[in-house]
Design an enzyme around this catalytic site. Structure first.
Site, mmCIF file in Angstrom:
data_model
loop_
_atom_site.group_PDB
_atom_site.id
_atom_site.type_symbol
_atom_site.label_atom_id
_atom_site.label_comp_id
_atom_site.label_asym_id
_atom_site.label_seq_id
_atom_site.Cartn_x
_atom_site.Cartn_y
_atom_site.Cartn_z
ATOM 1 N N ASP A 88 0.858 -1.195 0.000
ATOM 2 C CA ASP A 88 0.000 0.000 0.000
ATOM 3 C C ASP A 88 0.891 1.240 0.000
ATOM 4 O O ASP A 88 1.800 1.356 0.821
ATOM 5 C CB ASP A 88 -0.896 -0.004 1.246
ATOM 6 N N ASP A 123 4.917 0.558 -8.020
ATOM 7 C CA ASP A 123 4.651 1.376 -9.204
ATOM 8 C C ASP A 123 4.634 2.859 -8.811
ATOM 9 O O ASP A 123 4.255 3.697 -9.615
ATOM 10 C CB ASP A 123 3.280 1.009 -9.791
HETATM 11 C C1 LIG Z 1 -1.752 -2.776 -2.953
HETATM 12 S S1 LIG Z 1 -2.106 -4.360 -2.359
HETATM 13 C C2 LIG Z 1 -1.075 -5.419 -3.356
HETATM 14 C C3 LIG Z 1 -1.500 -6.857 -3.304
HETATM 15 C C4 LIG Z 1 -0.631 -7.819 -4.141
HETATM 16 N N1 LIG Z 1 0.719 -7.885 -3.624
HETATM 17 C C5 LIG Z 1 -0.624 -7.415 -5.601
HETATM 18 O O1 LIG Z 1 0.453 -7.020 -6.095
HETATM 19 O O2 LIG Z 1 -1.690 -7.508 -6.250
HETATM 20 C C6 LIG Z 1 -1.219 -4.404 -0.797
HETATM 21 C C7 LIG Z 1 -1.661 -5.562 0.079
HETATM 22 O O3 LIG Z 1 -0.851 -5.598 1.246
HETATM 23 C C8 LIG Z 1 -1.675 -5.996 2.324
HETATM 24 N N2 LIG Z 1 -0.999 -5.562 3.560
HETATM 25 C C9 LIG Z 1 -0.838 -4.305 3.990
HETATM 26 N N3 LIG Z 1 -0.189 -4.260 5.165
HETATM 27 C C10 LIG Z 1 0.082 -5.545 5.490
HETATM 28 C C11 LIG Z 1 0.718 -6.160 6.595
HETATM 29 N N4 LIG Z 1 1.208 -5.448 7.595
HETATM 30 N N5 LIG Z 1 0.829 -7.510 6.603
HETATM 31 C C12 LIG Z 1 0.334 -8.244 5.587
HETATM 32 N N6 LIG Z 1 -0.296 -7.710 4.515
HETATM 33 C C13 LIG Z 1 -0.424 -6.376 4.468
HETATM 34 C C14 LIG Z 1 -3.005 -5.305 2.039
HETATM 35 O O4 LIG Z 1 -4.103 -5.907 2.695
HETATM 36 C C15 LIG Z 1 -3.112 -5.441 0.536
HETATM 37 O O5 LIG Z 1 -3.792 -6.602 0.143
#
Ligand SMILES: C[S@@+](CC[C@H](N)C(=O)[O-])C[C@H]1O[C@@H](n2cnc3c(N)ncnc32)[C@H](O)[C@@H]1O
Length: 234
Positions: free
Chosen positions: A139, A175
């Protein structure tokens, strides 16, 4: 003390770390998957904390993906590398349900899923237990005041370095140009990792055996250019 995978604990501990935990309500099939199949793939946190086996068989090495979303990437690499064990961390329920469906349908044995904040289980992992760590499109937290919520921080890099074996990789994709610059600056300041790139193509081209994640497809459709970094633990 082992962290219990209880939603209330997780909600209170993790608020602020990432955006969503729940999205669209799960459909009937997804709910059934979460009830009946998820327990088979769910990471045994007590075993991890006790440094016991977390898989039914032994694997040559262990890799972790933080924020795996719907699991496109981890399913792809787990199928390519059946001798490696993988831990997938994702708090977002709809993403986990999608990953569980893939694991069940493809009968994948070498993925364990932690539905929650990756930092909770990293604390429980022994030193130098990982041969690779993936953080793909985390994120971005673009607002200045929210940047402290980014998963890449000086404090987290120390934790990532502790669980990675020497010379093993942290692979990071984004990105968002500002997130690339932010990460490079934290990596250099940490003095814990070496950045392997010699020329632009080293970060502009994806790694071998790369599969596009859902978020990468979105980024490309919105004309944002991905960057792929490989950092080696010193
Ligand atoms: C922008 S999305 C990208 C998902 C995937 N990696 C992709 O490229 O399609 C970021 C993901 O990181 C997860 N996330 C954020 N903080 C996290 C944490 N502390 N531990 C595990 N997952 C986390 C969010 O729930 C989200 O699904």
């Amino acid at each position: 003390m082992p962290i219990m995978p209880d939603d209330n604990i997780l909600n209170s501990r993790m608020s602020g770390l990432y955006g969503r935990q729940k999205g669209k309500k799960l459909g009937v099939y997804q709910r059934e998957l979460m009830e009946n199949q998820f327990p088979k793939f769910s990471l045994d946190i007590a075993a991890l904390a006790a440094q016991n086996h977390i898989f039914e068989k032994e694997y040559s090495s262990l890799q972790l993906e933080i924020g795996c979303g719907g699991g496109e990437h981890i399913v792809h690499i787990a199928m390519l590398n059946p001798d490696v064990g993988y831990i997938a961390c994702e708090p977002f329920e709809n993403g986990v349900a999608k990953l569980v469906r893939e694991c069940a349908e493809k009968d994948i044995k070498n993925i364990k899923i932690y539905k929650g904040n990756a930092m909770d289980i990293i604390t429980l992992m022994p030193n130098e237990c990982l041969s690779r760590l993936y953080i793909l499109y985390p994120d971005p937290w673009p607002k200045w005041r929210h940047r402290k919520r980014r998963i890449i921080s000086s404090a987290h890099l120390i934790k990532f370095a502790r669980i990675l074996k020497k010379d093993c990789e942290l692979r990071f994709a984004t990105d968002i140009d500002d997130y690339s610059a932010w990460t490079l600056s934290k990596i250099i300041k940490s003095n814990l990792f070496m950045w392997s790139a010699n020329e632009a193509r080293d970060w502009l081209l994806p790694w071998e055996n790369w599969i596009q994640t859902r978020y990468e497809c979105k980024a490309l459709s919105e004309q944002r250019r991905p960057a792929y970094f490989r950092f080696f633990k010193k």
